[in-house]
Design a protein around this motif. Structure first.
Motif, PDB file in Angstrom:
ATOM      1  N   ARG A 222      -1.828   0.958  10.970  1.00 28.41           N
ATOM      2  CA  ARG A 222      -1.223  -0.205  10.323  1.00 28.41           C
ATOM      3  C   ARG A 222      -0.192   0.214   9.284  1.00 28.41           C
ATOM      4  NH1 ARG A 222      -5.036  -5.109   8.507  1.00 28.41           N
ATOM      5  NH2 ARG A 222      -4.833  -5.477  10.745  1.00 28.41           N
TER       6      ARG A 222
ATOM      7  N   THR B 287       2.055  -0.383   5.865  1.00 26.09           N
ATOM      8  CA  THR B 287       1.906  -1.032   4.565  1.00 26.09           C
ATOM      9  C   THR B 287       3.050  -2.016   4.351  1.00 26.09           C
ATOM     10  OG1 THR B 287       3.244   0.601   3.388  1.00 26.09           O
ATOM     11  CG2 THR B 287       0.877   1.074   3.647  1.00 26.09           C
TER      12      THR B 287
ATOM     13  N   ASP C 217       5.177  -1.955   1.885  1.00 24.38           N
ATOM     14  CA  ASP C 217       6.371  -1.187   1.520  1.00 24.38           C
ATOM     15  C   ASP C 217       7.055  -0.611   2.754  1.00 24.38           C
ATOM     16  OD1 ASP C 217       6.042  -1.715  -1.158  1.00 24.38           O
ATOM     17  OD2 ASP C 217       5.045   0.190  -1.616  1.00 24.38           O
ATOM     18  N   GLU C 218       6.264  -0.146   3.706  1.00 26.94           N
ATOM     19  CA  GLU C 218       6.847   0.387   4.944  1.00 26.94           C
ATOM     20  C   GLU C 218       7.515  -0.728   5.747  1.00 26.94           C
ATOM     21  OE1 GLU C 218       3.911   4.192   5.864  1.00 26.94           O
ATOM     22  OE2 GLU C 218       3.239   2.163   6.394  1.00 26.94           O
TER      23      GLU C 218
ATOM     24  N   VAL D 138       2.052 -10.051   5.753  1.00 32.21           N
ATOM     25  CA  VAL D 138       0.832  -9.397   5.280  1.00 32.21           C
ATOM     26  C   VAL D 138      -0.251 -10.434   4.981  1.00 32.21           C
ATOM     27  CG1 VAL D 138      -0.166  -8.050   3.386  1.00 32.21           C
ATOM     28  CG2 VAL D 138       1.983  -7.321   4.445  1.00 32.21           C
TER      29      VAL D 138
ATOM     30  N   GLU E  95      -3.874 -10.487   6.792  1.00 31.39           N
ATOM     31  CA  GLU E  95      -5.141 -10.453   6.060  1.00 31.39           C
ATOM     32  C   GLU E  95      -6.029 -11.641   6.433  1.00 31.39           C
ATOM     33  OE1 GLU E  95      -3.809 -10.269   2.030  1.00 31.39           O
ATOM     34  OE2 GLU E  95      -3.548  -8.075   2.052  1.00 31.39           O
TER      35      GLU E  95
END
Length: 317
Positions: free
Chosen positions: A18, A20, A22-23, A232, A236
């Protein structure tokens, strides 16, 4: 982005790990179109090795355009008393369903404005009448409409959904998500529910066994960071419930809106679509938006992470 950093992100994604937030932002802002497309297409193939594109035959029935939210990005809504305001009669809705079934349709997508005068009994009566007359899936009411109903009736979201489900509601569309970041929502939809309320409706529906979709409207005033935060938050929520069946990103359409601006380009659409497929590793399906992009770009989208072509959409406003 330095080539070494990009290689690291590519390796992370290709190994099935997975990314992040930021990525994700780094990819959206610095990776080129074809690199993103290759990454997304690789994930699509891993999730769907059968290489089949799915779609559904249905009709979007916008039962009313009267809405209290008055979103600045919306060209559809009208206020009560406006000469262009309408509320479809039952007979009009039944006729549209008859036409849909005659064309092989198996589902109706029913949503509209948040009408101030329509309460729970209206929808219970409508849905139960549809189920008595027709064999068809009712995919209806955005989280904004459901949240408004709960407040109007002074009952919980769970009780609202239980009653709607008992009346015939099968699943819920992911409309009204826009960008699930409140600083954006305060500008594009200041009167609409905030992101946590949108998520609460979806989480409650999933807990009752009602599947839903999720959407994202982008290309208005949001940043790349806002887009990734939206993704994101959906990821989640899906980790928590597993109730989302598909994700549909679509571009803001500025014509005839108070917000104004320019339409997103095809390149911007494809990059965002690809990033969505990469980030949403727990969503089974990602849908191409042929309605906003046209058939040709939607075909290209099938090489940029999309595996679903959405609906034939017999009608849409």
């Amino acid at each position: 982005m330095k080539s070494q950093q990009l290689k690291k992100i590519l390796a992370t994604s290709s190994s099935g790990n997975r990314l992040t937030a930021d990525e994700g932002v780094a990819l959206l802002e610095h990776a080129d179109l074809l690199t993103l497309g290759e990454m997304a297409n690789g994930m699509r193939k891993r999730l769907h090795p059968e290489q089949v594109v799915t779609f559904i035959v249905d009709r979007n029935i916008n039962y009313t355009n009267i809405c209290v939210n008055k979103c600045t990005f919306c060209a559809f809504y009208r206020e009560s008393g406006d000469p262009e305001a309408y509320l479809l009669s039952k007979d009009d809705i039944f006729r549209k369903i008859d036409e849909t079934i005659a064309q092989g349709g198996t589902q109706i997508l029913m949503q509209g404005g948040v009408h101030p005068d329509l309460g729970m009994e209206y929808f219970e009566d409508l849905f139960s009448a549809i189920k008595k007359r027709f064999t068809i899936q009712i995919h209806a009411l955005s989280p904004s409409e459901i949240f408004f109903l709960a407040q109007r009736e002074k009952v919980s979201i769970q009780d609202t959904l239980k009653r709607l489900k008992a009346a015939g509601l099968d699943s819920i569309p992911g409309a009204g998500a826009e960008i699930l970041v409140d600083k954006v929502r305060e500008k594009v939809s200041p009167n609409k529910i905030r992101w946590r309320q949108w998520a609460e409706v979806m989480k409650t529906a999933h807990g009752l066994g009602m599947p839903t979709t999720a959407t994202m409207m982008f290309g208005s005033i949001e940043s790349g960071k806002d887009i990734v935060e939206h993704l994101v938050r959906l990821r989640e929520l899906q980790d928590d419930t597993g109730g989302f069946t598909a994700f549909i990103p679509w571009t803001y359409q500025p014509a005839n809106t108070k917000l104004g601006g320019r339409p997103a380009t095809a390149v911007e659409y494809l990059k965002t679509l690809a990033l969505s497929r990469i980030m949403l590793d727990n969503f089974p399906n990602v849908q191409a938006s042929w309605v906003t992009q046209g058939a040709k770009i939607a075909q290209v989208a099938l090489e940029f992470g999309a595996n679903d072509f959405g609906s034939t959409m017999i009608e849409e406003n």
